[in-house]
Design an enzyme around this catalytic site. Structure first.
Site, mmCIF file in Angstrom:
data_model
loop_
_atom_site.group_PDB
_atom_site.id
_atom_site.type_symbol
_atom_site.label_atom_id
_atom_site.label_comp_id
_atom_site.label_asym_id
_atom_site.label_seq_id
_atom_site.Cartn_x
_atom_site.Cartn_y
_atom_site.Cartn_z
ATOM 1 N N HIS A 28 -20.231 11.937 4.083
ATOM 2 C CA HIS A 28 -20.865 13.245 4.990
ATOM 3 C C HIS A 28 -20.526 14.645 4.451
ATOM 4 O O HIS A 28 -20.938 15.618 4.772
ATOM 5 C CB HIS A 28 -20.148 13.158 6.330
ATOM 6 C CG HIS A 28 -18.578 13.335 6.194
ATOM 7 N ND1 HIS A 28 -17.601 12.285 5.785
ATOM 8 C CD2 HIS A 28 -17.672 14.211 6.543
ATOM 9 C CE1 HIS A 28 -16.592 12.589 5.839
ATOM 10 N NE2 HIS A 28 -16.282 13.623 6.289
ATOM 11 N N HIS B 285 -2.734 7.343 -4.430
ATOM 12 C CA HIS B 285 -2.646 6.207 -3.583
ATOM 13 C C HIS B 285 -2.975 4.815 -4.291
ATOM 14 O O HIS B 285 -3.574 4.850 -5.583
ATOM 15 C CB HIS B 285 -4.174 6.272 -2.809
ATOM 16 C CG HIS B 285 -4.507 4.742 -2.026
ATOM 17 N ND1 HIS B 285 -5.348 3.891 -2.942
ATOM 18 C CD2 HIS B 285 -4.141 3.965 -1.084
ATOM 19 C CE1 HIS B 285 -6.056 2.872 -2.135
ATOM 20 N NE2 HIS B 285 -4.776 2.944 -1.212
ATOM 21 N N VAL C 45 -2.469 -2.851 -3.518
ATOM 22 C CA VAL C 45 -2.816 -4.409 -4.088
ATOM 23 C C VAL C 45 -2.631 -5.406 -2.875
ATOM 24 O O VAL C 45 -1.677 -5.349 -2.031
ATOM 25 C CB VAL C 45 -1.945 -4.853 -5.352
ATOM 26 C CG1 VAL C 45 -2.351 -4.037 -6.639
ATOM 27 C CG2 VAL C 45 -0.334 -4.644 -5.011
ATOM 28 N N ARG C 46 -3.556 -6.313 -2.749
ATOM 29 C CA ARG C 46 -3.504 -7.307 -1.556
ATOM 30 C C ARG C 46 -4.316 -8.479 -1.923
ATOM 31 O O ARG C 46 -4.944 -8.780 -3.009
ATOM 32 C CB ARG C 46 -4.312 -6.527 -0.332
ATOM 33 C CG ARG C 46 -5.839 -6.313 -0.915
ATOM 34 C CD ARG C 46 -6.440 -5.132 0.107
ATOM 35 N NE ARG C 46 -7.985 -4.800 -0.449
ATOM 36 C CZ ARG C 46 -8.117 -3.899 -0.921
ATOM 37 N NH1 ARG C 46 -7.331 -3.197 -1.579
ATOM 38 N NH2 ARG C 46 -9.437 -3.611 -1.186
ATOM 39 N N HIS D 83 -6.353 7.668 -16.128
ATOM 40 C CA HIS D 83 -7.417 6.912 -16.471
ATOM 41 C C HIS D 83 -7.040 5.873 -17.609
ATOM 42 O O HIS D 83 -7.656 4.771 -17.661
ATOM 43 C CB HIS D 83 -8.552 7.559 -16.536
ATOM 44 C CG HIS D 83 -9.448 7.722 -15.399
ATOM 45 N ND1 HIS D 83 -10.120 6.960 -14.780
ATOM 46 C CD2 HIS D 83 -9.304 8.738 -14.447
ATOM 47 C CE1 HIS D 83 -10.697 7.403 -13.524
ATOM 48 N NE2 HIS D 83 -10.124 8.454 -13.426
ATOM 49 N N SER E 295 0.812 -1.023 0.102
ATOM 50 C CA SER E 295 -0.148 0.048 -0.069
ATOM 51 C C SER E 295 0.810 1.105 -0.048
ATOM 52 O O SER E 295 2.031 1.288 0.729
ATOM 53 C CB SER E 295 -0.797 -0.109 1.128
ATOM 54 O OG SER E 295 -1.748 1.127 1.130
ATOM 55 N N HIS F 230 2.157 12.228 -0.791
ATOM 56 C CA HIS F 230 1.866 13.536 -0.588
ATOM 57 C C HIS F 230 2.812 14.476 -1.203
ATOM 58 O O HIS F 230 3.961 14.635 -0.616
ATOM 59 C CB HIS F 230 1.786 13.872 0.678
ATOM 60 C CG HIS F 230 0.246 13.117 1.167
ATOM 61 N ND1 HIS F 230 -0.795 13.483 0.835
ATOM 62 C CD2 HIS F 230 0.342 12.022 2.100
ATOM 63 C CE1 HIS F 230 -1.902 12.698 1.438
ATOM 64 N NE2 HIS F 230 -0.990 11.884 2.351
ATOM 65 N N GLY G 180 -4.479 -5.322 14.773
ATOM 66 C CA GLY G 180 -3.236 -4.955 15.565
ATOM 67 C C GLY G 180 -2.063 -4.719 14.875
ATOM 68 O O GLY G 180 -1.104 -5.052 15.363
ATOM 69 N N GLY G 181 -2.148 -3.816 13.839
ATOM 70 C CA GLY G 181 -0.959 -3.808 12.911
ATOM 71 C C GLY G 181 -0.326 -2.594 13.577
ATOM 72 O O GLY G 181 -0.651 -2.091 14.582
#
Length: 303
Positions: free
Chosen positions: A178, A109, A112-113, A148, A95, A99, A261-262
């Site tokens: 929101h 951003h 891949v996982r 894109h 990941s 910035h 818990g990372g």
């Protein structure tokens, strides 16, 4: 869901190579070396976090690899598949969030996982996820189109319907409910990918990862030396506030990392170092800032 064969070792080897390839290219672009931290997780597994701060091009650039194990799949990972709750799991991924210093260069951003959920009396269940998205502060149509088009190229070998579906998913996912506005101009997003088979899904994930530098670095090269002043910097910090809001309220990766818990430093290195909020602020009509809202922070076909 499709069941094994699953080659977790090959996925891990690819992800480690991808992390290092991206870090090497970003360090060359910036002229600043990354800090490298290897960490271990008490419940099992660990990762490698690589971070660049206060560079010439990037104010903060974080590229993280993790491979973690656990006895119970966290709620953020089993929300759409409640039948997997309570299973042990392993999760691997790369990941990154970049910035830039110059407000004319967009934040980006990419993730891949790969997940495997296991249970003693049942076959393992696996799936891939990931994507990339672009968050400009000052809009350039050329950049949006390039990003894109590269996303489409990454997915085209896997079917002409992939890009439209994953673009729509990205537009819907990276949306601040929101605020009733998108985080940026989107890109592609996919999850729960386990069909038609492991090799095809693994290939799609690799293609997304392999196209990231092609999607982003040409934009950086075009914009990193453009002049900017206090006005542009203030607006960049204000818009970064939206990025923080999304990551802390909605982002699945952030929630998964915290719930599992990372390592907190690695999870939150996606946040920008400088950010601001203003009360009830709106851009003046006819300004570049107003154009961002009117023409770019809307779901549209960039190709």
């Amino acid at each position: 869901m499709i069941l094994p064969p699953v080659d977790t070792a090959r996925v891990k080897q690819y992800l480690l190579g991808l992390q290092q390839q991206i870090v090497t290219q970003l360090a060359a672009t910036d002229g600043t070396a990354f800090r490298r931290d290897r960490w271990e997780r008490e419940q099992g597994g660990g990762g490698i976090s690589q971070l660049l701060e206060n560079g010439k091009v990037f104010e903060r650039a974080g590229v993280s690899f993790s491979h973690v194990f656990g006895l119970n799949l966290p709620p953020s990972a089993s929300a759409s598949r409640p039948e997997l709750a309570g299973r042990s799991f392993q999760a691997l991924g790369v990941s990154l969030v970049l910035h830039p210093r110059n407000p004319h260069v967009p934040t980006v951003h990419m993730n891949v996982r790969f997940f495997v959920a296991e249970k003693n009396d049942a076959a393992p269940v696996w799936w891939f996820g990931g994507g990339m998205d672009l968050t400009p502060y000052y809009p350039f149509e050329e950049d949006a189109v390039h990003f894109h088009r590269t996303c489409r190229s990454a997915l085209l070998p896997f079917g002409s319907d992939c890009y439209p579906r994953y673009k729509k998913w990205c537009d819907e996912y990276f949306f601040l409910k929101h605020r009733q506005e998108p985080r940026g101009i989107g890109g592609i997003f996919f999850d729960d990918l386990n069909k038609p088979d492991f090799e095809s899904c693994f290939g799609l994930m690799r293609s997304v990862g392999d196209h990231f530098l092609e999607a982003y670095l040409p934009i950086v090269e075009r914009r990193k030396d453009l002049a900017f002043g206090e006005r542009e910097r203030d607006f960049q910090c204000y818009r970064r506030g939206r990025y923080v809001e999304f990551n802390l309220v909605y982002d699945r990766g952030t929630l998964f990392g915290l719930q599992s818990g990372g390592r907190t430093e690695s999870i939150l290195m996606s946040l920008p170092p400088q950010v601001s909020w203003r009360y009830d602020w709106n851009p003046e009509p006819g300004t570049p800032e107003a154009n961002l809202y009117a023409e770019f922070l809307v779901a549209k076909d960039w190709i």
